[in-house]
Design an enzyme around this catalytic site. Structure first.
Site, PDB file in Angstrom:
ATOM      1  N   GLU A   8       0.818  -1.213   0.000  1.00  0.00           N
ATOM      2  CA  GLU A   8       0.000   0.000   0.000  1.00  0.00           C
ATOM      3  C   GLU A   8       0.852   1.262   0.000  1.00  0.00           C
ATOM      4  O   GLU A   8       0.433   2.313  -0.463  1.00  0.00           O
ATOM      5  CB  GLU A   8      -0.915  -0.018   1.237  1.00  0.00           C
ATOM      6  CG  GLU A   8      -1.921   1.097   1.299  1.00  0.00           C
ATOM      7  CD  GLU A   8      -3.050   0.792   2.286  1.00  0.00           C
ATOM      8  OE1 GLU A   8      -3.493  -0.374   2.361  1.00  0.00           O
ATOM      9  OE2 GLU A   8      -3.496   1.729   2.967  1.00  0.00           O
ATOM     10  N   ASP A 117      -2.411  -3.050   3.439  1.00  0.00           N
ATOM     11  CA  ASP A 117      -2.796  -3.206   4.845  1.00  0.00           C
ATOM     12  C   ASP A 117      -4.041  -4.097   4.940  1.00  0.00           C
ATOM     13  O   ASP A 117      -4.914  -4.045   4.089  1.00  0.00           O
ATOM     14  CB  ASP A 117      -3.127  -1.841   5.485  1.00  0.00           C
ATOM     15  CG  ASP A 117      -1.940  -0.903   5.468  1.00  0.00           C
ATOM     16  OD1 ASP A 117      -0.815  -1.379   5.180  1.00  0.00           O
ATOM     17  OD2 ASP A 117      -2.128   0.297   5.727  1.00  0.00           O
ATOM     18  N   ASP A 119      -7.038  -4.191   6.112  1.00  0.00           N
ATOM     19  CA  ASP A 119      -8.315  -3.645   6.560  1.00  0.00           C
ATOM     20  C   ASP A 119      -9.188  -3.462   5.320  1.00  0.00           C
ATOM     21  O   ASP A 119      -8.768  -3.754   4.208  1.00  0.00           O
ATOM     22  CB  ASP A 119      -8.123  -2.330   7.329  1.00  0.00           C
ATOM     23  CG  ASP A 119      -7.234  -1.356   6.594  1.00  0.00           C
ATOM     24  OD1 ASP A 119      -7.185  -1.411   5.337  1.00  0.00           O
ATOM     25  OD2 ASP A 119      -6.579  -0.525   7.235  1.00  0.00           O
ATOM     26  N   TYR A 338       0.834  -2.347  13.869  1.00  0.00           N
ATOM     27  CA  TYR A 338       0.053  -1.437  13.027  1.00  0.00           C
ATOM     28  C   TYR A 338      -0.791  -0.497  13.896  1.00  0.00           C
ATOM     29  O   TYR A 338      -1.565  -0.949  14.735  1.00  0.00           O
ATOM     30  CB  TYR A 338      -0.851  -2.247  12.107  1.00  0.00           C
ATOM     31  CG  TYR A 338      -1.563  -1.424  11.063  1.00  0.00           C
ATOM     32  CD1 TYR A 338      -0.849  -0.843  10.010  1.00  0.00           C
ATOM     33  CD2 TYR A 338      -2.934  -1.218  11.120  1.00  0.00           C
ATOM     34  CE1 TYR A 338      -1.496  -0.092   9.054  1.00  0.00           C
ATOM     35  CE2 TYR A 338      -3.587  -0.472  10.164  1.00  0.00           C
ATOM     36  CZ  TYR A 338      -2.859   0.095   9.129  1.00  0.00           C
ATOM     37  OH  TYR A 338      -3.503   0.842   8.184  1.00  0.00           O
TER      38      TYR A 338
END
Length: 627
Positions: A8, A117, A119, A338
């Site tokens: 990312e 990431d 999410d 994180y």
DNA sequence: GCAAGGTC
């Protein structure tokens, strides 16, 4: 076999390349200043085996929704934006170059592995990468695209992630696309309506460059500030009355507090006071009870982003933005986990002691960490939030602070101390309480004695729980004590304070307005739009609405929407979040949610337009009231 | 000119 890995952000690409390449990789620059392409080989095991790898990255989102030119401002009725086609595009040159690098690098790849990431947003960015790669290389399909799962950059964790990938979760991708589509349609439509309306109806009132924007996060954020402002302004201080007695024994003065709530009626309080005074021996009180109970002060919950921001604001006076930046930098250096997480519960299988063990060599808290290992360890409390992507923020490696910025050092220390506190026992104390009767009225006094500090030993900077300074003399039950004072006192209710940034962050978080990464930006945005200004009040700064901000909220709150929908309250946004969760869990589809919410926004738009004079009138009212 | 979400 050749694999293209895409992260990312550049820092993750660099770290992961360093770990997978075992330090042996070559670097090529790309057409984007910040992005580097790393070449190395790695054995993924399984059916992939030894592979030639290129690791690169994007810069967050790089593909977004764009309306075709015929829907530009002024060229269509804003209402059309709810149903106008949307195309995928690039907002600027940089994102175009990001896509170009992916297209070029994927050309000779057999497989694509996504390292964004873990999410919801990361899943969507992963899908953008997939779209660009598969357009450039037909051998790359959704079925053979791999997705690495990782939550921090510790070596063995990253290697494990490389060897056990899954597929892209399209449900999460659709959820993010749904939000994106609803926000651009409602945002553009209402922004054009409001800007054009207020500029034409209030000539000379707004500057040419002013934009009166609507956003699903901006409006509720503004609403919180206005609500508080109104409560402060409408507050009328009221007097109240209460009884208070002070005893004297062994030369110690002890203040006892009335157990009845304060009275807003002076007569009642006066009568009660007179009753007590009319008793014989009215200068004595009787001790009727004495208790000593064990009490605890709970250790903190595992650390989330927002909690980190709140503690740092309180303790270090750091802004939410600075805190996140420092934490992000610590994460990319592999020092902490994180830092964007909503989870306040450690996973059951996580080996917490190994993370404590790593801190035992630290000169400040190493000894404390060792004492936890040696037997004082206590399992952390579990909160009720879980984003299913990241564990609570915790230290990954031990760092002496050398080479870190001052803000990073502070945040690192906070993360470590908070983590160690989570793994310690609650603080223990005892609370003594003495009850006294004077006439027919009951009073109490209490004192705390801290017996075991436990977690507080490592967490003093952030929380205080201290033994009371006052000592209660050795009263006996049944004893009659001389009163030094017995009074009827008058107090005044005090107004609430204007909104502070810390309070606003907490409110936005609790109501699901924005994400940990954007909350600070929305607060910034409503100031740029001049809906809100920041005032210094003593040592802290507070947020108050401008005339424009007040006018907008009053205006919208005076329009009756269907089903009591309110654009300035947080419920609509929370509803949307629920719908997105249902897409993620497979209980609804993207088209279903879009249809439902577009209809709702359209109705709200029609009603706003029909009642546009209400908006104008309320704004004028605010201006007039302010003179 | 306009949103919110990433990141630099």
């Amino acid at each position: 076999m050749k694999i293209l890995c895409v992260a990312e952000k550049p820092s993750i690409a660099k770290s992961v390349a360093g770990i997978l390449g075992g330090g042996r990789f070559s670097v090529r620059s790309s057409c984007v200043k910040y992005i580097k392409n790393y070449d190395f080989s790695f054995n993924f095991g399984g059916s992939l085996g030894q592979c030639e790898v290129t690791m690169t990255s994007v810069l967050g989102n790089f593909r977004n929704n764009i309306f075709p030119d015929e829907y530009n401002w002024g060229r269509c009725e804003p209402m059309q934006l709810f149903t106008a086609p949307l195309k995928k595009g690039y907002e600027n040159k940089t994102s175009q170059s990001v896509a170009k690098n992916i297209a070029t690098e994927s050309q000779d790849a057999d497989r694509l592995m996504i390292w964004t990431d873990c999410d919801r947003e990361g899943e969507s960015i992963g899908h953008q990468i997939f779209e660009v790669a598969s357009e450039s290389n037909r051998r790359i399909t959704l079925e053979n695209t791999l997705r690495a799962q990782f939550s921090h950059l510790e070596r063995s964790h990253v290697i494990h992630a490389a060897k056990t990938p899954r597929h892209l979760d399209m449900k999460q991708v659709y959820a993010v696309q749904t939000r994106g589509e609803l926000d651009i349609r409602s945002g553009f439509a209402f922004t054009r309506l409001l800007t054009d309306l207020l500029k034409s109806e209030i000539p000379g009132g707004l500057e040419d460059k002013t934009i009166v924007s609507y956003g699903s996060c901006q409006f509720p954020t503004l609403g919180f500030v206005v609500d508080r402002y109104i409560r402060v302004r409408r507050f009328i201080s009221e007097p109240f009355w209460y009884l208070s007695v002070t005893t004297i024994k062994n030369r110690i003065h002890t203040l006892f507090t009335w157990t009845k709530p304060s009275m807003f009626d002076r007569m009642t309080a006066t009568v009660l006071y007179a009753n007590c005074m009319s008793q014989p021996r009215n200068d004595f009180g009787k001790i009727i009870a004495k208790q000593e109970n064990p009490t605890s002060n709970y250790k903190p919950l595992p650390l989330t982003t927002v909690e980190l921001q709140k503690i740092a604001a309180r303790t270090y006076r750091m802004t939410a933005k600075d805190t996140l930046k420092a934490a992000e930098d610590l994460y990319t250096k592999g020092i902490i986990s994180y830092p964007r997480t909503e989870t306040d519960k450690f996973p059951a299988k996580m080996d917490l002691k190994s993370f404590i063990q790593r801190q035992t060599g630290h000169r400040e808290w190493g000894q404390y960490a060792q004492s936890l290992i040696d037997g004082k360890f206590s399992p952390p409390r579990s909160g009720r939030h879980n984003d299913e992507a990241h564990p609570p923020i915790h230290p990954v490696s031990c760092h002496d602070g050398g080479g870190l910025l001052v803000k990073e050092k502070k945040i690192y220390e906070l993360v470590v101390r908070h983590f160690l506190a989570c793994c310690s026992d609650d603080a223990k104390g005892s609370l003594s309480k003495v009850t006294l009767q004077w006439g027919d009225e009951i009073f109490t006094t209490s004192a705390l004695e801290v017996k075991e500090e436990n977690y507080l030993e490592i967490y003093k900077q952030y929380r205080t729980w201290k033994s009371s300074a006052k000592k209660i003399p050795p009263f006996e039950v049944g004893e009659e004590v001389k009163l030094q004072k017995a009074e009827l006192k008058e107090g005044k209710t005090s107004p609430p304070n204007y909104m502070t940034e810390t309070e606003l962050i907490a409110l936005m978080d609790a109501n699901g307005i924005g994400t940990d990464a954007t909350i600070a930006e929305h607060i910034d945005k409503i100031q740029q739009r001049e809906y809100v200004t920041s005032l210094r009040e003593g040592s802290k700064s507070v947020l108050v609405p401008s005339e424009l901000g007040m006018g907008i909220v009053q205006g919208f709150d005076n329009i009756e929407f269907n089903e009591n929908i309110s654009l300035t309250k947080p419920f609509l946004r929370k509803d949307m979040e629920n719908e997105l969760s249902m897409i993620c869990s497979g209980n609804k589809t993207k088209p279903q949610v879009i249809e439902k919410l577009v209809n709702m926004y359209q109705e709200a738009y029609v009603l706003t337009k029909r009642n546009q004079q209400t908006l104008v009138r309320e704004y004028r009212n605010v201006i007039r009231e302010n003179g």
